[in-house]
Design an enzyme around this catalytic site. Structure first.
Site, mmCIF file in Angstrom:
data_model
loop_
_atom_site.group_PDB
_atom_site.id
_atom_site.type_symbol
_atom_site.label_atom_id
_atom_site.label_comp_id
_atom_site.label_asym_id
_atom_site.label_seq_id
_atom_site.Cartn_x
_atom_site.Cartn_y
_atom_site.Cartn_z
ATOM 1 N N TYR A 85 -44.745 -1.659 -21.847
ATOM 2 C CA TYR A 85 -45.167 -1.720 -23.241
ATOM 3 C C TYR A 85 -46.610 -2.225 -23.302
ATOM 4 O O TYR A 85 -46.893 -3.382 -22.975
ATOM 5 C CB TYR A 85 -44.270 -2.644 -24.061
ATOM 6 C CG TYR A 85 -42.825 -2.224 -24.164
ATOM 7 C CD1 TYR A 85 -42.402 -0.964 -23.737
ATOM 8 C CD2 TYR A 85 -41.862 -3.086 -24.682
ATOM 9 C CE1 TYR A 85 -41.075 -0.577 -23.834
ATOM 10 C CE2 TYR A 85 -40.530 -2.703 -24.796
ATOM 11 C CZ TYR A 85 -40.140 -1.447 -24.353
ATOM 12 O OH TYR A 85 -38.825 -1.075 -24.443
ATOM 13 N N PHE A 230 -33.103 1.684 -30.473
ATOM 14 C CA PHE A 230 -33.093 2.492 -31.701
ATOM 15 C C PHE A 230 -31.716 2.408 -32.362
ATOM 16 O O PHE A 230 -31.102 3.433 -32.682
ATOM 17 C CB PHE A 230 -33.463 3.948 -31.423
ATOM 18 C CG PHE A 230 -34.871 4.168 -30.952
ATOM 19 C CD1 PHE A 230 -35.932 3.539 -31.571
ATOM 20 C CD2 PHE A 230 -35.127 5.000 -29.882
ATOM 21 C CE1 PHE A 230 -37.239 3.735 -31.132
ATOM 22 C CE2 PHE A 230 -36.425 5.208 -29.432
ATOM 23 C CZ PHE A 230 -37.489 4.567 -30.060
ATOM 24 N N PRO A 231 -31.187 1.210 -32.609
ATOM 25 C CA PRO A 231 -29.802 1.093 -33.065
ATOM 26 C C PRO A 231 -29.573 1.466 -34.519
ATOM 27 O O PRO A 231 -28.423 1.662 -34.918
ATOM 28 C CB PRO A 231 -29.486 -0.387 -32.837
ATOM 29 C CG PRO A 231 -30.809 -1.061 -32.982
ATOM 30 C CD PRO A 231 -31.803 -0.110 -32.387
ATOM 31 N N GLY A 235 -29.181 9.082 -39.473
ATOM 32 C CA GLY A 235 -28.893 10.488 -39.723
ATOM 33 C C GLY A 235 -28.613 10.802 -41.183
ATOM 34 O O GLY A 235 -28.724 9.958 -42.072
#
Length: 307
Positions: A85, A230-231, A235
């Site tokens: 990162y 990315f929890p 959608g």
């Protein structure tokens, strides 16, 4: 080869109580909403999507430091980063913000990916490279031992036993407390466990991305932490009037909090690490720990998101 698998207390995800805490590796208790620091970086491209470049240190360094300190003040005990990162600047930022680390704070980082350019994330599992990068992470984090060190990706160019063997050596030297894997399947976990105890697995997993269901179930049975990144990607079912929105209103929660509550209910070893550069979103995410999702609501979300 001697099997060195460390099997933690097995947990039945169908009957276990939704606890607010979990012990990583059996001895590191953390609250089950952590903080992923990937977004605390700058670079070309959209900083919020999966194609974010995560290339340079944050322009608003003071703001990023305040956010990290705020996370810990609000009870976050698991801070996740990686040497890739911002080319190590993410680890330096954590040290600037949080060192000396308070008791009970777990810092997780990753080695095994090189960044030749802002768009490239290339696995590199040469054992000597993994050991060197860990030494650099120790320096940047200003610590003598990393609480949780992940192999960022398994490199197909080197045997799994050699890659995990390098991390096991660091563990035996006292430089690493627990070892993790990232973006792996069940068979890869089992193969890794032949060389070193695996305390945590970090994969992409959320209501809209369910490819790792078998891994969630396997890690729960083994007592291994499962850390979804990315929890909160939710959608189309999270649209106004959709099933997630409906249940969120029943709970008096936000859709994001309900998505996180679903993850916490899915398995007692799940430790989501939502990342954000917003103090308001940080507080919202942490608040998911207080959302009491019932079994019937969990089942309705499950059915809707599998449709």
């Amino acid at each position: 080869m001697t099997n060195t698998t460390t099997r933690h207390t097995a947990i039945d995800p169908t009957t276990a109580h939704v606890s607010p805490t979990f012990r990583i590796g059996g001895d590191l208790p953390v609250r089950r909403i952590g903080y992923g620091t990937m977004r605390l970086a700058d670079g070309p491209g959209d900083p919020t999507g999966p194609e974010a470049r995560i290339w340079t240190a944050p322009a608003d360094r003071a703001g990023a430091i305040a956010l990290l300190r705020g996370a810990v003040e609000q009870g976050v005990q698991l801070i996740d980063t990686a040497d890739a990162y911002a080319l190590g600047a993410g680890e330096e930022l954590i040290a600037d913000a949080l060192h000396p680390y308070r008791d009970g704070l777990v810092i997780a980082t990753k080695v095994g990916v090189v960044r030749p350019s802002p768009t490239e994330w290339v696995p590199l599992g040469h054992p000597a490279y993994l050991r060197q990068q860990t030494e650099l992470s120790l320096r940047r984090l200003r610590t003598d031992r990393i609480d949780l060190l992940y192999l960022h990706r398994i490199d197909p160019a080197y045997p799994v036993a050699e890659q995990l063997g390098a991390l096991r050596q660091l563990q035996e030297e006292g430089k690493v407390r627990h070892i993790g894997l990232s973006e792996v399947g069940v068979e890869e976990i089992r193969e890794a466990q032949e060389t070193a105890p695996v305390a945590s697995v970090q994969n992409l997993y959320n209501l809209a991305a369910r490819d790792h269901e078998e891994v969630v179930t396997y890690t729960a049975a083994q007592g291994i932490a499962f850390v979804p990144f990315f929890p909160v990607a939710m959608g189309a079912h999270a649209t106004p009037g959709g099933p997630l929105d409906t249940i969120a209103k029943e709970l008096g929660a936000t859709a994001a909090q309900t998505a996180l509550a679903w993850l916490l209910h899915r398995s007692p070893t799940v430790l989501p690490i939502p990342g954000t550069a917003s103090a308001a979103h940080l507080a919202e995410n942490i608040g998911a720990l207080a959302v009491a999702l019932g079994q019937e609501q969990f089942t309705r979300i499950e059915a809707a998101t599998r449709a």
